[in-house]
Design a protein around this motif. Structure first.
Motif, PDB file in Angstrom:
ATOM      1  N   ALA A   1     -34.485 -17.290 -13.579  1.00  0.00           N
ATOM      2  CA  ALA A   1     -35.068 -17.292 -14.825  1.00  0.00           C
ATOM      3  C   ALA A   1     -36.376 -18.255 -14.951  1.00  0.00           C
ATOM      4  CB  ALA A   1     -34.014 -17.639 -15.856  1.00  0.00           C
ATOM      5  N   ALA A   2     -36.222 -19.299 -14.392  1.00  0.00           N
ATOM      6  CA  ALA A   2     -37.207 -20.293 -14.733  1.00  0.00           C
ATOM      7  C   ALA A   2     -38.436 -19.728 -13.684  1.00  0.00           C
ATOM      8  CB  ALA A   2     -36.917 -21.814 -14.070  1.00  0.00           C
ATOM      9  N   ARG A   3     -38.213 -19.022 -12.701  1.00  0.00           N
ATOM     10  CA  ARG A   3     -39.255 -18.387 -11.799  1.00  0.00           C
ATOM     11  C   ARG A   3     -39.778 -17.157 -12.440  1.00  0.00           C
ATOM     12  NH1 ARG A   3     -42.138 -21.184  -8.340  1.00  0.00           N
ATOM     13  NH2 ARG A   3     -41.958 -19.515  -6.764  1.00  0.00           N
ATOM     14  N   GLY A   4     -39.247 -16.552 -13.592  1.00  0.00           N
ATOM     15  CA  GLY A   4     -39.591 -15.665 -14.387  1.00  0.00           C
ATOM     16  C   GLY A   4     -38.735 -14.299 -14.147  1.00  0.00           C
ATOM     17  N   PHE A   5     -37.662 -14.294 -13.451  1.00  0.00           N
ATOM     18  CA  PHE A   5     -36.768 -12.973 -13.587  1.00  0.00           C
ATOM     19  C   PHE A   5     -35.261 -13.356 -13.752  1.00  0.00           C
ATOM     20  CE2 PHE A   5     -34.989 -13.204  -8.894  1.00  0.00           C
ATOM     21  CZ  PHE A   5     -35.712 -14.075  -8.421  1.00  0.00           C
TER      22      PHE A   5
ATOM     23  N   TYR B   1     -24.424 -18.629 -11.337  1.00  0.00           N
ATOM     24  CA  TYR B   1     -24.907 -19.289 -12.674  1.00  0.00           C
ATOM     25  C   TYR B   1     -26.107 -19.859 -12.325  1.00  0.00           C
ATOM     26  CZ  TYR B   1     -25.062 -22.191 -16.880  1.00  0.00           C
ATOM     27  OH  TYR B   1     -25.029 -22.795 -17.891  1.00  0.00           O
ATOM     28  N   HIS B   2     -26.283 -20.795 -11.479  1.00  0.00           N
ATOM     29  CA  HIS B   2     -27.313 -21.495 -11.279  1.00  0.00           C
ATOM     30  C   HIS B   2     -28.253 -21.069 -10.656  1.00  0.00           C
ATOM     31  CE1 HIS B   2     -25.952 -25.298 -13.114  1.00  0.00           C
ATOM     32  NE2 HIS B   2     -24.646 -25.159 -12.450  1.00  0.00           N
ATOM     33  N   ALA B   3     -28.092 -20.130  -9.775  1.00  0.00           N
ATOM     34  CA  ALA B   3     -29.291 -19.310  -8.796  1.00  0.00           C
ATOM     35  C   ALA B   3     -29.803 -18.451 -10.001  1.00  0.00           C
ATOM     36  CB  ALA B   3     -28.467 -18.524  -7.694  1.00  0.00           C
ATOM     37  N   ALA B   4     -29.127 -17.964 -11.053  1.00  0.00           N
ATOM     38  CA  ALA B   4     -29.771 -17.134 -12.087  1.00  0.00           C
ATOM     39  C   ALA B   4     -30.732 -18.124 -13.018  1.00  0.00           C
ATOM     40  CB  ALA B   4     -28.739 -16.494 -13.046  1.00  0.00           C
ATOM     41  N   LYS B   5     -30.164 -19.227 -13.080  1.00  0.00           N
ATOM     42  CA  LYS B   5     -31.291 -20.214 -13.873  1.00  0.00           C
ATOM     43  C   LYS B   5     -32.348 -20.477 -13.298  1.00  0.00           C
ATOM     44  CE  LYS B   5     -28.516 -22.391 -17.204  1.00  0.00           C
ATOM     45  NZ  LYS B   5     -28.653 -22.167 -18.679  1.00  0.00           N
ATOM     46  N   VAL B   6     -32.456 -20.878 -11.909  1.00  0.00           N
ATOM     47  CA  VAL B   6     -33.661 -20.930 -11.092  1.00  0.00           C
ATOM     48  C   VAL B   6     -34.518 -19.505 -11.262  1.00  0.00           C
ATOM     49  CG1 VAL B   6     -34.482 -20.957  -8.826  1.00  0.00           C
ATOM     50  CG2 VAL B   6     -32.435 -22.137  -9.412  1.00  0.00           C
TER      51      VAL B   6
ATOM     52  N   ALA C   1     -37.793 -38.964 -13.771  1.00  0.00           N
ATOM     53  CA  ALA C   1     -39.103 -38.830 -14.278  1.00  0.00           C
ATOM     54  C   ALA C   1     -39.507 -38.065 -15.599  1.00  0.00           C
ATOM     55  CB  ALA C   1     -40.025 -38.256 -13.020  1.00  0.00           C
ATOM     56  N   ASP C   2     -38.734 -36.692 -15.620  1.00  0.00           N
ATOM     57  CA  ASP C   2     -38.932 -35.877 -16.902  1.00  0.00           C
ATOM     58  C   ASP C   2     -37.857 -35.143 -16.959  1.00  0.00           C
ATOM     59  OD1 ASP C   2     -40.031 -34.348 -18.699  1.00  0.00           O
ATOM     60  OD2 ASP C   2     -41.935 -33.509 -17.368  1.00  0.00           O
ATOM     61  N   PRO C   3     -36.759 -35.766 -17.638  1.00  0.00           N
ATOM     62  CA  PRO C   3     -35.512 -35.081 -17.811  1.00  0.00           C
ATOM     63  C   PRO C   3     -35.452 -33.586 -18.613  1.00  0.00           C
ATOM     64  CG  PRO C   3     -35.636 -37.041 -19.019  1.00  0.00           C
ATOM     65  CD  PRO C   3     -36.785 -36.967 -18.260  1.00  0.00           C
ATOM     66  N   GLU C   4     -36.352 -33.501 -19.548  1.00  0.00           N
ATOM     67  CA  GLU C   4     -36.574 -32.337 -20.231  1.00  0.00           C
ATOM     68  C   GLU C   4     -37.147 -31.025 -19.271  1.00  0.00           C
ATOM     69  OE1 GLU C   4     -35.522 -31.710 -23.322  1.00  0.00           O
ATOM     70  OE2 GLU C   4     -34.968 -33.645 -23.178  1.00  0.00           O
ATOM     71  N   ALA C   5     -37.977 -31.518 -18.249  1.00  0.00           N
ATOM     72  CA  ALA C   5     -38.211 -30.607 -17.339  1.00  0.00           C
ATOM     73  C   ALA C   5     -37.578 -30.292 -15.885  1.00  0.00           C
ATOM     74  CB  ALA C   5     -39.628 -30.833 -16.873  1.00  0.00           C
ATOM     75  N   ALA C   6     -36.284 -30.983 -16.138  1.00  0.00           N
ATOM     76  CA  ALA C   6     -35.696 -30.937 -14.859  1.00  0.00           C
ATOM     77  C   ALA C   6     -34.572 -29.799 -14.610  1.00  0.00           C
ATOM     78  CB  ALA C   6     -34.716 -32.304 -14.887  1.00  0.00           C
ATOM     79  N   GLU C   7     -34.432 -28.674 -15.455  1.00  0.00           N
ATOM     80  CA  GLU C   7     -33.359 -27.957 -15.610  1.00  0.00           C
ATOM     81  C   GLU C   7     -33.409 -27.068 -14.153  1.00  0.00           C
ATOM     82  OE1 GLU C   7     -33.149 -24.661 -18.618  1.00  0.00           O
ATOM     83  OE2 GLU C   7     -31.280 -24.775 -18.481  1.00  0.00           O
TER      84      GLU C   7
END
Lengths: 373, 398, 373, 398
Positions: C369-373, C362-367, C301-307
């Motif tokens: 970061a996306a949630r502001g921390f 790695y991925h938990a940190a990305k999540v 649906a929105d690949p740019e926003a899918a990270e």
């Protein structure tokens, strides 16, 4: 170190005696009564403990104490934790008595239970002595102390307070700190009792230009850690022992309930899923008991080398008490959620003790540092 | 864009415009606390005019019960519409205009099992917030064994004579009516002989007593029935019994499934719309740097987001006519355990400031203690795991 | 986003068809056979998958692909994971096909299964594209690449390799990287197959002065992330889906065993402690299934926003697969430890997939970061 | 200093001096791997002269079995002495001179249940590393239900005729003798009718077949008994049966307790004397900074240290004559689960370098897979928790 962690006969006798006396005189019902009366501890009871030598557990016999040492002190703390007995035992008899080593008159008063001490060290929400900012400015021959301390156990009821103050350096430096021994009634010192979930005395202390002299300095100026560090270690080992008791008390109550409560026409203790969780909890308790005994032994044998052992005990006890009270409330079901039942008191004390003098992460990091990372 | 998508886009625009107009700015974006909920009922008093305005507007549009049929006062929305409605409510920070056990529990039971007369009599007052209901299931000592109902209703010809005691009745002291499980046949096996009965709390012989929890005051009560006369028929043709006589366990089971789905996702509290990280970021710097706290905060964020998606997926599934059934036990189990973990971390992150009953983080400590009941009320985690293993995974009985 | 995570009828048909075909043609026994023969995947099988359109799952129909999109790609990956089907599907059909968007001829060859691609991005033991040091120096009109890449999936067998190289900046900069599309036979490129526990193809690639021209650059010089980031997201979502399948396959095998194995005169699945653990595992699987479906939907649906959605899926799938294989081996008991039984293969693949394209942290940190921390 | 303390201090000095002199420098401080262990037995070949020198010195002083009586070739140390011996061995980085199932398992069984003749016949060869033993308990399909013994020994007058199959027999292919559970009374209930039998592996009809594990080659074998004749009496007056006939389960239970204590603490592997943190510190910098890895490494360090203290405490307790009994199930459970956690973290910290069968961390991957059997062999974690809950905590049976 080939210290045996087994209890000596003397230690077992001490434990049995303490357990019997506490069951009769300071069961959880006593804490409940004090909470309902808005009282943090029972002065009369503390005098009786003093009469048995508990307040002098670390005070040399030459100063009127019992000189039993840290392992014995831990056994007493554990038994108190098992029934949630509230007293200034850790603040006064363990921490202050260690900090004031050599100050014979004060020790005598501590041992007699006449003088109750508190330790005011932290200023933020987490234990961090070296981050103290409360400042003691030199005025003439003396000092003037200003700042705020939080989470001071026995802070509202103590007769005297050991206050950690910055005499030089900046927040974060371990040096430049000085420990003062201040009368709780001294001008400029105000105390606000906080209502904490464990119904014990934890106060905020505000110092506004409190005057002190060189006489009030414990140890040397700018070098508080020389006297504070051993006192903190003693207190941390003590609170670890108390938390082991809290965990054991909660577990015992829960195991008893599992054996007695029936649901779906079966004793719930016969459900294997609960059995395995109970067995796991018991295993954690056994492992923590070793760490707590070891901390006491190390403090008695080689206090300067005991830091890792103490942090190991506090870290383990924090985790184990947390598990014990969570499993305790859950396995009790609805009744465990009611204030009328005792298990909730264990959960509340475990939470407060978890934060006091360093949380799990603080102590686990100390262990890691001692192990090279 | 498909026709359906276009229709939904138009619906989104309309409903957003309506919320934006009908919900006063003063109500928006507040932390949802016990004191800002509109529960309704005979004794209800609005906190202020804005709250009443929003409530009135929602009642008029049927939006207090968006998916209920319009005949009983609902808005008759489809599931995709209702989802959009909730999304727009969240986006515009609008609080629910009304919450109640009538909407959550009694309504679904009556919509599924009720007679036309019962629906007509009871649902409109629920939608309009005129009658507040409470739930009478648990009994002292029965614990997880909900079918162990001892409260009995004797057949006295034109009425039932009810005697017994319920426990964990939320807001019994404030409710107008109760839906309760009562034993109408004492000779039948445990799960038979139970009926699902509607009782007016104003009846003579009904008394309540609040229960104090480890977290302090609570909405829970003990409810006593002492020779309470319950008419067999409430005038307008509505029987006091929902579903068949002695088959109340079917209704209860249906509702339990429903309740589980709700409880699992119903974690309300301090964080509001904030992420765990934002909360921790607002604390002393050392807290966010502690690897123990940081690792658990990351894990919680991951699990919470994935669980929220799962709630949506299950709601979509239920609406698709496939039902969720016993699998709802997973939502209840997972959601409540997650919420307990969340509060443990909040307490740990807050340090000594968190252990005060009313410290800088407000009601954090009592909320933390209150979460411990999440995995007990509405069926314990252990009962949920039993249901999953036996009825979903087909594990054999011992 | 009101994307429904329910499967459409088309998706369910795709899943059922894939499941049936894989059960017949690529059961775990096939992986075992290839392992015993020292083979990483079965070229014949890959051609058959290509014939079904799997290798062109992300290739537009205009380039000869099936153009099914990321959710469908995830469903295929999940079904392959459930039986541990080995193929260059993720490397070639998912990652390379995404990176090479617009390169119609190459896409046609990928879709036809004639061209197998690998992605060479990491140089250390953990996924970290921006830390690439392999350097591409400008020589005349072209480049000369030197350095080493590790953990290159399909690295030893691929026909072509997408190589991430530094054309400017320093290790750690996200800019200054360029993606090259290199023939695996080009002079100066040597490949060493590593024996990894999952018996799949993971190679170390050494580039010593490999020559490339501007024709070989994918996207723009110094801006690899514009083409690499979407390809990584696609691959991460794909490996998350595969791991969900691995978890589900291991769980299904374990649940089946619990229902059939008898001990102490009882079916072991009747032991409540195992029942609760099985129910917990199933709950984790359900929650992870939502995250995996969501990642696919977001990429479509929105690949740019899918990270964040992709990282959420990989983090969850890593944890869940880990739980499933650990419980799987333990609940199987001794037989699960033998190589003759299949459950161990799941544990091995789960471990390797856990590390590929970013581990849990790695991925938990990305999540976070996306949630502001 | 008490007399006892002075005596122990002198002992420490002496034993340290002996180790320092007897154990060649070339053996010190090596990582303990399968290839550096001295197992002994008829087919044994030392890797090099230094290894044999150390072994010979230890045999001469009885230090291959430090706490066994001097009559059978041990050193007769007390528990405090043995503790000091182990401490000094660790301090001086000296490897054990001999390891074997004879020392760990058969010895304790014979010392407790054996006749003087059996002790005299079997123990000295164990101490001197002349005979290598293996253990034959598990049978195919029996799993955790160890008492489900199908291998049968028929009474043929002067000998037993043994037929059946054992599984998970460690090093059966290299052992000289086996101690096995066999059924000597097929009419008795499951736990009765089992005997604990000593069998020469060279007997006609004994064959073995190695078992390949998920971690690769393994020391485990299947062992087959096909009409094996076992003399009732081995000449020197030693019966082939240890303990009473048909009461072998008592011996097995005793040994299981013993084995559990050992397995719990017997985690050997990559880390050697290094801490988890040192290992992680030797990896890429980013690994140590990852909060997920760091938090778990800290927790593991804490739990490992506390568990090591617990092993010591239990050993002291056992020596104090109080015994440990069923509580040993805790050591087995905790120690093996901890070791699995440890290897999961090592794998995770090692990243892609860890997943190679033989990568930069050597045998890390096969060791990791091998740890998965820790919580299965010698009684599963589930069986341990059952034992603890029923026999230590006194939970009721269902």
């Amino acid at each position: 170190m080939s210290l045996s962690l087994l209890e000596t006969e003397d230690e077992t006798m001490l434990r049995d005696a303490a357990r019997g006396w506490l069951a009769d005189n300071a069961p959880v019902a006593a804490l409940r009564k004090m909470r309902d009366a808005g009282q943090a501890f029972d002065t009369g009871l503390w005098r009786e403990m003093a009469a048995m030598g508990w307040s002098g557990v670390l005070v040399p016999e030459s100063s009127g104490g019992a000189g039993m040492g840290h392992r014995a002190a831990g056994i007493l703390a554990e038994e108190m934790g098992a029934v949630l007995a509230a007293s200034p035992y850790l603040s006064s008899a363990v921490i202050a008595a260690t900090a004031l080593q050599g100050a014979s008159e004060k020790l005598t008063a501590i041992a007699g239970g006449e003088l109750v001490y508190a330790l005011a060290v932290d200023e933020g929400t987490k234990h961090a002595p070296e981050r103290a900012r409360l400042h003691a400015d030199r005025i003439g021959n003396g000092f003037r102390l200003s700042g705020t301390k939080v989470f001071v156990a026995e802070g509202a009821s103590a007769d005297r307070v050991l206050v950690l103050a910055r005499t030089s350096g900046a927040a974060g430096d371990a040096l430049g700190l000085t420990l003062f021994d201040i009368d709780a009634g001294r001008a400029g010192l105000s105390r606000t009792a906080k209502a904490t979930v464990d119904s014990r005395d934890h106060a905020e202390l505000r110092l506004e230009g409190v005057e002190a002299t060189g006489e009030d300095v414990v140890g040397d100026v700018d070098n508080a850690m020389a006297v504070l560090a051993p006192a903190l270690r003693a207190g941390q080992a003590g609170v670890a022992a108390e938390m082991l008791g809290v965990a054991g008390g909660a577990a015992a109550m829960t195991l008893g309930y599992l054996k007695e409560r029936k649901q779906f026409d079966r004793t719930i203790g016969s459900f294997q899923a609960l059995q395995h969780r109970a067995a796991h909890l018991w295993s954690e308790l056994e492992v923590t008991a070793s760490a707590v005994a070891h901390a006491g032994r190390m403090l008695d044998a080689d206090p300067e080398a005991a830091e890792m052992a103490v942090s190991l005990a506090k870290a383990r006890a924090t985790k184990t008490a947390d598990l014990a009270v969570r499993e305790g409330v859950q396995m009790h079901g609805g009744i465990g959620m009611t204030d009328a039942y005792d298990i909730g008191f264990y959960m509340k004390r475990a939470r407060v003790a978890a934060e006091w003098l360093g949380d799990y992460g603080y102590h686990a990091a100390k262990v890691a540092a001692a192990r090279g990372f | 864009m498909s026709d359906e998508a276009a229709r939904l886009a138009a619906f989104r625009k309309d409903i957003a415009a309506w919320i934006d107009e009908a919900c006063p700015a003063s109500l928006r974006g507040r932390a949802l606390g016990e004191d800002s909920i509109v529960w309704g009922g005979k004794g209800w008093a609005f906190a202020h005019a804005d709250q009443k305005d929003w409530f009135d507007a929602a009642v008029a549009k049927g939006m207090t019960a968006p998916m209920w049929p319009t005949e009983v006062g609902g808005a008759g929305l489809t599931r995709p519409e209702e989802k959009i409605y909730r999304e727009e409510m969240a986006r515009l920070n609008a609080p629910p205009p009304l919450e109640s056990f009538g909407l959550w529990m009694l309504g679904p039971a009556l919509l599924h099992f009720g007679t036309p007369e019962q629906k007509a009599m009871h649902l409109p007052p629920v939608v309009r917030g005129e009658i507040r209901w409470c739930q009478g299931y648990s009994e002292p000592g029965a614990g997880s064994d909900l079918a162990n109902v001892q409260t009995r209703a004797e057949d006295m010809g034109d009425h039932w004579l009810v005697n017994g005691q319920k426990i964990w009745t939320s807001y019994a002291d404030k409710a107008d009516w109760i839906f309760a499980l009562v034993r109408t046949d004492r000779s039948a096996p445990k799960h038979k002989g139970i009926s699902f009965m509607l009782i007016d709390m104003a009846s003579e012989g009904v008394t309540t007593r609040p229960i104090r929890l480890i977290s302090g005051k609570s909405p829970f009560c003990e409810t006593f029935f002492d020779n309470v006369k319950v008419p067999k028929d409430y005038g307008a043709g509505g029987s006091a019994i929902v579903g068949e006589l002695n088959r109340g366990w079917d209704v209860a089971k249906y509702l339990l499934t429903h309740e589980r789905e709700m409880i699992g996702g119903g974690a309300r509290g301090l964080l509001g719309g904030r992420s765990m990280g934002e909360f921790i970021g607002s604390l002393e710097e050392s807290v966010a740097q502690d690897p123990v706290i940081r690792a658990e905060a990351m894990a919680l964020e991951v699990d919470s987001l994935a669980f929220a998606l799962t709630m949506e997926r299950y709601k979509d599934r239920a609406e698709g006519g496939k039902g969720v059934g016993d699998a709802s036990a997973m939502l209840k189990y997972y959601g409540t355990e997650l919420n307990k973990r969340r509060y443990e971390l909040l307490m740990s992150a807050s340090g000594s400031a968190g252990v005060e009953w009313d410290g800088p983080h407000g009601s954090l400590a009592p909320e933390w203690l209150r979460t411990k009941a999440n995995s007990i009320e509405g069926g314990t985690s252990e009962v949920m795991l039993d249901i999953l293993s036996k009825r979903v995974l087909g594990m054999p009985s011992s």
